[in-house]
Design an enzyme around this catalytic site. Sequence first.
Site, PDB file in Angstrom:
ATOM      1  N   ARG A   1       0.861  -1.177   0.000  1.00 22.99           N
ATOM      2  CA  ARG A   1       0.000   0.000   0.000  1.00 22.99           C
ATOM      3  C   ARG A   1       0.901   1.232   0.000  1.00 22.99           C
ATOM      4  O   ARG A   1       2.118   1.104   0.004  1.00 22.99           O
ATOM      5  CB  ARG A   1      -0.933  -0.005   1.214  1.00 22.99           C
ATOM      6  CG  ARG A   1      -0.207   0.217   2.523  1.00 22.99           C
ATOM      7  CD  ARG A   1      -1.203   0.247   3.680  1.00 22.99           C
ATOM      8  NE  ARG A   1      -0.553   0.745   4.879  1.00 22.99           N
ATOM      9  CZ  ARG A   1      -1.095   0.690   6.096  1.00 22.99           C
ATOM     10  NH1 ARG A   1      -2.273   0.141   6.280  1.00 22.99           N
ATOM     11  NH2 ARG A   1      -0.461   1.173   7.128  1.00 22.99           N
TER      12      ARG A   1
ATOM     13  N   ASN B   1      -4.984   8.180   4.463  1.00 18.63           N
ATOM     14  CA  ASN B   1      -4.686   7.434   5.684  1.00 18.63           C
ATOM     15  C   ASN B   1      -3.232   7.653   6.038  1.00 18.63           C
ATOM     16  O   ASN B   1      -2.339   7.347   5.245  1.00 18.63           O
ATOM     17  CB  ASN B   1      -4.924   5.928   5.452  1.00 18.63           C
ATOM     18  CG  ASN B   1      -4.943   5.146   6.744  1.00 18.63           C
ATOM     19  OD1 ASN B   1      -5.821   5.350   7.589  1.00 18.63           O
ATOM     20  ND2 ASN B   1      -3.971   4.276   6.924  1.00 18.63           N
ATOM     21  N   GLU B   2      -3.026   8.222   7.204  1.00 15.55           N
ATOM     22  CA  GLU B   2      -1.663   8.346   7.741  1.00 15.55           C
ATOM     23  C   GLU B   2      -0.665   8.886   6.705  1.00 15.55           C
ATOM     24  O   GLU B   2       0.248   8.178   6.276  1.00 15.55           O
ATOM     25  CB  GLU B   2      -1.189   7.000   8.288  1.00 15.55           C
ATOM     26  CG  GLU B   2      -2.051   6.519   9.440  1.00 15.55           C
ATOM     27  CD  GLU B   2      -1.659   5.155   9.962  1.00 15.55           C
ATOM     28  OE1 GLU B   2      -0.917   4.428   9.275  1.00 15.55           O
ATOM     29  OE2 GLU B   2      -2.104   4.799  11.065  1.00 15.55           O
TER      30      GLU B   2
ATOM     31  N   GLU C   1      -7.913   5.239  15.472  1.00 16.99           N
ATOM     32  CA  GLU C   1      -7.570   3.810  15.436  1.00 16.99           C
ATOM     33  C   GLU C   1      -6.680   3.467  16.624  1.00 16.99           C
ATOM     34  O   GLU C   1      -5.785   4.226  16.981  1.00 16.99           O
ATOM     35  CB  GLU C   1      -6.816   3.456  14.147  1.00 16.99           C
ATOM     36  CG  GLU C   1      -7.634   3.668  12.891  1.00 16.99           C
ATOM     37  CD  GLU C   1      -6.814   3.445  11.615  1.00 16.99           C
ATOM     38  OE1 GLU C   1      -5.748   2.815  11.665  1.00 16.99           O
ATOM     39  OE2 GLU C   1      -7.253   3.932  10.571  1.00 16.99           O
TER      40      GLU C   1
ATOM     41  N   GLU D   1      -2.064  -7.915   6.828  1.00 13.70           N
ATOM     42  CA  GLU D   1      -2.224  -7.704   8.272  1.00 13.70           C
ATOM     43  C   GLU D   1      -3.152  -8.756   8.882  1.00 13.70           C
ATOM     44  O   GLU D   1      -3.941  -8.466   9.779  1.00 13.70           O
ATOM     45  CB  GLU D   1      -2.699  -6.275   8.542  1.00 13.70           C
ATOM     46  CG  GLU D   1      -1.617  -5.261   8.192  1.00 13.70           C
ATOM     47  CD  GLU D   1      -1.866  -3.856   8.721  1.00 13.70           C
ATOM     48  OE1 GLU D   1      -3.039  -3.435   8.751  1.00 13.70           O
ATOM     49  OE2 GLU D   1      -0.878  -3.190   9.087  1.00 13.70           O
TER      50      GLU D   1
ATOM     51  N   HIS E   1      -3.084  -8.944  12.635  1.00 15.05           N
ATOM     52  CA  HIS E   1      -3.369  -7.764  13.458  1.00 15.05           C
ATOM     53  C   HIS E   1      -4.673  -8.002  14.213  1.00 15.05           C
ATOM     54  O   HIS E   1      -5.618  -8.539  13.651  1.00 15.05           O
ATOM     55  CB  HIS E   1      -3.490  -6.514  12.577  1.00 15.05           C
ATOM     56  CG  HIS E   1      -3.409  -5.247  13.369  1.00 15.05           C
ATOM     57  ND1 HIS E   1      -4.480  -4.745  14.074  1.00 15.05           N
ATOM     58  CD2 HIS E   1      -2.385  -4.413  13.588  1.00 15.05           C
ATOM     59  CE1 HIS E   1      -4.104  -3.636  14.690  1.00 15.05           C
ATOM     60  NE2 HIS E   1      -2.835  -3.406  14.413  1.00 15.05           N
TER      61      HIS E   1
HETATM   62  C1  GLA Z   1      -2.736   1.974  11.026  1.00 19.44           C
HETATM   63  C2  GLA Z   1      -3.382   1.948   9.673  1.00 19.44           C
HETATM   64  C3  GLA Z   1      -4.222   0.729   9.483  1.00 19.44           C
HETATM   65  C4  GLA Z   1      -3.469  -0.510   9.890  1.00 19.44           C
HETATM   66  C5  GLA Z   1      -3.015  -0.341  11.295  1.00 19.44           C
HETATM   67  C6  GLA Z   1      -2.327  -1.547  11.872  1.00 19.44           C
HETATM   68  O1  GLA Z   1      -3.663   2.352  11.975  1.00 19.44           O
HETATM   69  O2  GLA Z   1      -4.188   3.070   9.477  1.00 19.44           O
HETATM   70  O3  GLA Z   1      -4.582   0.659   8.147  1.00 19.44           O
HETATM   71  O4  GLA Z   1      -2.410  -0.728   9.023  1.00 19.44           O
HETATM   72  O5  GLA Z   1      -2.154   0.766  11.384  1.00 19.44           O
HETATM   73  O6  GLA Z   1      -1.070  -1.768  11.389  1.00 19.44           O
END
Ligand code: GLA
Length: 678
Positions: free
Chosen positions: A112, A150-151, A304, A352, A355
């Site tokens: 990603r 995202n991030e 998150e 993931e 996770h």
């Molecule tokens: C971040 C990302 C998620 C996921 C988590 C866990 O919060 O936004 O998409 O990858 O980490 O690794």
Amino acid sequence: MTVPFAPARLLFGGDYNPEQWPREVWAEDMALMRRAGVNTVTIGVFSWATIEPREGEFDAGWLDDVVALLDENEIGFFLATPTASPPPWFTLAHPDALPVRADGTRLSHGSRDTYAISAPAYRHAARRIARFLAERYGAHPRLRGWHVHNEYGSVDHGPHAAAAFRRWLRARYGSLEALNDAWYTAFWSQRYDGWDEILPPLATQYLANPAHAVDFKRFCSDEMLAAFAEQRDELRAAGSTAPVTTNFMHPSWDHLNQWDWREHLDVVSVDHYLDTDGADGEAHAAYAADLTRSWGGGPWLLMEQAAAGIRDGARHAFKEPDRVIRNSLGYVARGSQGALFFQWRASAGGSETWHSAMVPHVGPQSRTFEGITELGALLGRLQEVAAPPHDGPVVESDVAVLWEANGRWSLQTPHLPNDDLDYTIEVRSVHRALWRAGAAVDFVRPGADVDRYRVLFVPTLMALDDGTVAWLTRYVEAGGHLVVGRFTGVADEHQRVVAGGYPGRLRDLLGVRVTEHLPLAPDETQVLSDGSTVDQWTERMDPPQADVLATYAEGRLAGLPAVTRRHVGGGSATYVSARLVQESWDAFVAALLAERGVTPVVPEAVGTGLEAIRRRGAEGTYLFLLNHGETSVRVLGKGHDLITDTPTDPGITVPAGGYAVIRETPDATWSVHPLPSP
Ligand code: GLA
């Protein structure tokens, strides 16, 4: 911030990725969400390939169905723009939009975040899908807000980045002369004679230029902000009036100067993952929450967190359900408008797979899901907490810590007197000491209004510009008490040393002149005259124009000043020239707070394992008590515990691992008694 973000209740839920599952599972998801009290999900975060399967061809029927299902079940949603993960068709059609690493490797799709942030094709495609989503869902009554991207944080060193970096540098410096001067390019024949000669900081034979490296970090943050703002403008142009945010990330994915983003966001949101499954995780959660609240200057949102896992080194440690609840309450206590998770249902495959999630692989018959359900129920009982105070901060603090992204970036440059200097470790040491002392803490950026803080800490900040020096000086002259850690103000904002004695920028304010930096060997420690232990770093200074609070008690600096304080009017400037170990920071900070009349939130809680945080709301104050210790405590004072719906006047017991959230009677005082172990 232009659009108010004022949910009527605390938000609870997480990232929902139904495209990973057949529709039968969606029905079960809805039933389980209702059971758990989920009121908010984030959809679409990584859905680009399913929403736009071919360039310019949109197919959002499935997303319509998801939105309809959420609506039927009265669940609100954040809609993400899925621009953090372009589909394979995108990279094949626009290979120039693939990111390049510093070593020249061009990355490929298959994971990603595979895009070059400055590539026109990427920016165009990102705007297009943001617009599509805004036109289709922007007025939906259950849309709680936009979760753009995202991030942000993926860095590109390719040709598009080079072109954008040069534009940014031209705007910053105006002329090559100014840039050559700022970057000190006379050293090693680095002088630039044309803008096109300047590259992003690529792999070099030997040490790179530090000013170049730090400017590139600044550029990247600005470039990502510009990309964000373009998407936000598309959402607004399509007529959507929903609040807009993007989720920042703690602790490791920090490529932004988040302070600069505040005015572009309607609410600051963050993802936070504990960095240890040990007891220090609680201090880490407090740090992340205080920093995020400070970035936004008010209520914020925990977008998150992990439902059951803590990545500690190479392993996923299990996060106990009671810890998940205490952490969530801790974020809320520090101003979060809810507790959201990554992710709702654990993926059965993909990168993931392992996770943790709110619904784990084993399904709802699990301690994790039971804990999640308990959390949902108790957040439901805290609705009134969500209403922000009519005026003033959501958490009141008498102490501030200076935090600056540039501080981290300066210390990431190589070949410093000690390459083990780590900005986050330094800042966290001070924050941890304040946390252990039970004090409420704000973070501030240079230039902030700091008059109301009784103490301002600068744990370390290597490079200071004129404005920051003037601001610190004004704070002290106005009666503030400043504490400065070592290696602060040794350079100007271009990482150029200010000659004539360290720390050149603050010599006058601190009344010290350091002549030698004397880093210690990795396992070496030394003792100071006040009993403190120091490691990593010491300094030799001339006799100071300041009081000596502690001297080095041993070694080659024996008898020389280590900690000094200069009094200026009613204020003071303290300099800590060595690196205090954590226990010594703890003692130093506790003594200083007592001296300056800064009281812990609940004085009797300090040292009992009970964390006390006071959140201000529209109707009064709420005292959050989180028992991280192994002993139950009895707490007594005037108020009402919203978790158990009981008055606290006769006293309540907060069991080990437990919690209480008390609506306080104005001016209530609290006594705390640890109970003997059974
Ligand atoms: C971040 C990302 C998620 C996921 C988590 C866990 O919060 O936004 O998409 O990858 O980490 O690794």
